[in-house]
Design an enzyme around this catalytic site. Structure first.
Site, PDB file in Angstrom:
ATOM      1  N   ASP A 114       0.819  -1.222   0.000  1.00 62.46           N
ATOM      2  CA  ASP A 114       0.000   0.000   0.000  1.00 62.46           C
ATOM      3  C   ASP A 114       0.845   1.262   0.000  1.00 62.46           C
ATOM      4  OD1 ASP A 114      -2.264  -1.660   0.217  1.00 62.46           O
ATOM      5  OD2 ASP A 114      -1.971  -1.773   2.379  1.00 62.46           O
TER       6      ASP A 114
ATOM      7  N   LYS B 277       2.120   2.241  -5.116  1.00 61.23           N
ATOM      8  CA  LYS B 277       2.888   1.803  -6.295  1.00 61.23           C
ATOM      9  C   LYS B 277       2.108   1.987  -7.592  1.00 61.23           C
ATOM     10  CE  LYS B 277       3.493  -2.270  -4.406  1.00 61.23           C
ATOM     11  NZ  LYS B 277       2.985  -2.050  -3.036  1.00 61.23           N
TER      12      LYS B 277
ATOM     13  N   GLY C 137      -4.069  -4.382  -4.430  1.00 56.08           N
ATOM     14  CA  GLY C 137      -5.043  -3.408  -4.920  1.00 56.08           C
ATOM     15  C   GLY C 137      -4.286  -2.149  -5.284  1.00 56.08           C
ATOM     16  N   HIS C 138      -4.007  -1.964  -6.566  1.00 55.74           N
ATOM     17  CA  HIS C 138      -3.221  -0.798  -6.995  1.00 55.74           C
ATOM     18  C   HIS C 138      -4.163   0.271  -7.540  1.00 55.74           C
ATOM     19  CE1 HIS C 138       0.577  -3.480  -7.474  1.00 55.74           C
ATOM     20  NE2 HIS C 138       0.215  -3.295  -6.227  1.00 55.74           N
TER      21      HIS C 138
ATOM     22  N   GLN D 203       2.499  -5.869  -3.023  1.00 56.12           N
ATOM     23  CA  GLN D 203       2.824  -5.932  -1.584  1.00 56.12           C
ATOM     24  C   GLN D 203       4.124  -5.157  -1.285  1.00 56.12           C
ATOM     25  OE1 GLN D 203       1.881  -9.357  -3.041  1.00 56.12           O
ATOM     26  NE2 GLN D 203      -0.148  -8.571  -2.693  1.00 56.12           N
TER      27      GLN D 203
END
Ligand code: IMP
Length: 420
Positions: free
Chosen positions: A12, A15, A39-40, A221
């Site tokens: 988080d 990225k 979750g990007h 991650q």
């Protein structure tokens, strides 16, 4: 120019936005590990896109996006993501999305085992319950189902049968859970196979023929969730560090020019496990509310804390980081003072070496003066408040790595380059 980009904390770090920015001058963006536990987020013209499997580079025209062999794929999630992007006018076809035939498939029993194992553990990990760990378990125990098996009905049915025969007994005996029905999974997954087959591509040969293209490897991650180097057992089940980028994509013929490490200007963590600089006072609310610190995948509130340079220094070494990106610097605005962890102590004694467990570790802080101004519209490093510049300069000096970019807001253009 070929770059590996990884997270240096517990994920988080922002990225997605950095990938979206950097890939403007790259040809190919590659995911090499993890799955839809990631979750990007990218905000484009006020619209928020959250990517779980497809590299966020897909938002830029003419980029090829790759899901490598190191990724575990939930086909339903991938198909939903393709549909969602199409519904939002993002061009997506087998021309710009390529999936390794060797990536492993998340089956319906994986999220179920994930959830059941969590309940049984003495110390919950706080997984995303997306079946990531159990899918990697099957991969290394050599009973996993790969994309290439999914699109071969006979192979798929044999492997599914074999898995269900074993797993349904375990479900019943160990968890008193009814188990899964062959026909319904087979029929459901054959539908997925039809949709995904055109995207499957022998990445090794395809990219070997075009090795002069420029590649950007998108890590998911962060270093402390790495199965080897992270805060084990409170980690994810893949190797998230930069050295896995080539292995997890099969593109080992690509020469890497730089390794970019992304770190938030403070620290967050979702799930259980030690977190030395964690805050539980009014500062927690400050970071959570101002930084909107809620998981992009599960919506869980993130744990928040001050920046930990001891952790970052080690991430920089493990990932051989050549350039840093600091994100969410704007969130710190409005604080009178900002703490940064520069050393650890345990039971009152300062530590010289990095500890093998972060349990019981206490941070030693250096205090910085904060700034009041809203910096989210600033686009030049020189225009930042002096206190913000000092903060960044200190990070650079401590880590002995140059900061290349600083993100100051969620908009695509809210990023400034630090010309060193
Ligand atoms: P899993 O990857 O679902 O097995 O979860 C293992 C640990 O990694 C849990 O603490 C999760 O919260 C954390 N985790 C997994 N993916 C991400 C991510 O993309 N961002 C932040 N934490 C993550």
């Amino acid at each position: 120019m070929n770059t590996i980009l990884v997270g240096l904390q517990w994920g988080d770090e922002g990225k997605g936005k950095v990938i979206d920015y950097l890939c403007s001058d790259r040809d190919v963006v590659v995911r090499f590990q993890g799955g839809n536990n990631a979750g990007h987020t990218v905000v484009l013209d006020g619209k928020k896109f959250v990517f779980h499997l497809i590299p966020s580079g897909i938002l830029r025209k003419d980029k090829i996006c790759v899901i490598g062999n190191g990724v575990v794929i939930d086909p339903k999630v991938l198909i939903d993501e393709i549909k969602y992007l199409r519904n939002n006018d993002v061009d997506i076809s087998p021309k710009n999305l390529k999936i390794s035939p060797l990536s492993h498939v998340i089956m319906p029993y994986h999220p179920t085992i994930d959830a059941l194992k969590e309940k049984d553990r003495a110390h919950e990990i706080g997984t995303t319950k997306r079946g990531i760990g159990p899918c990697y378990m099957d991969k290394v125990s050599r009973c996993g189902i790969r994309m290439i098996d999914l699109v071969d009905p006979l192979e798929f049915s044999l492997k599914l049968k074999y898995n269900l025969e074993e797993k349904n007994v375990i479900f019943k005996k160990v968890y008193n859970y009814e188990g899964f029905d062959f026909d319904s999974i087979y029929n459901e997954y054959m539908e997925y196979a039809k949709v995904l087959k055109p995207y499957i591509c022998d990445l090794v040969e395809y990219f070997y023929q075009q090795k002069d293209k420029s590649f950007l490897f998108e890590g998911a991650q962060g270093a402390y969730l790495d199965v080897d180097f992270g805060t084990y057992p409170f980690v994810t089940s893949s190797s998230v560090v930069a050295s896995n980028a080539l292995l997890g994509s099969g593109l080992s013929f690509v020469k890497i020019d730089n390794n970019i490490g992304v770190a938030k200007a403070y620290t967050t963590r979702v799930g259980e496990g030690p977190f030395p600089t964690e805050l539980n006072d009014e500062f927690l609310d400050f970071f959570r509310n101002k930084g909107v610190e809620f998981g992009a995948t599960t919506g869980r509130p993130r744990r928040c804390g001050w920046l930990d340079l001891v952790l970052l220094r080690r991430s920089v070494i493990i990932n051989n980081i050549t350039d840093l990106v600091i994100t969410k610097l704007d969130v710190l605005g409005g604080l009178d003072n900002i703490n940064v962890c520069t050393a650890y102590k345990c039971k009152g004694e300062s530590l010289k070496d990095f500890p093998y467990s972060l349990e019981g570790i206490e941070p030693i802080y250096k205090e910085f003066k904060g700034w009041d101004d809203d910096i989210s519209e600033i686009r030049e490093f020189s225009q930042l408040p002096e206190e913000a510049k000092e903060y960044i300069d200190y990070i650079e000096k401590f880590l002995k790595v140059k900061v290349k970019f600083i993100s100051v807001g969620e908009k695509r253009e809210a990023i400034l380059s630090k010309n060193n």
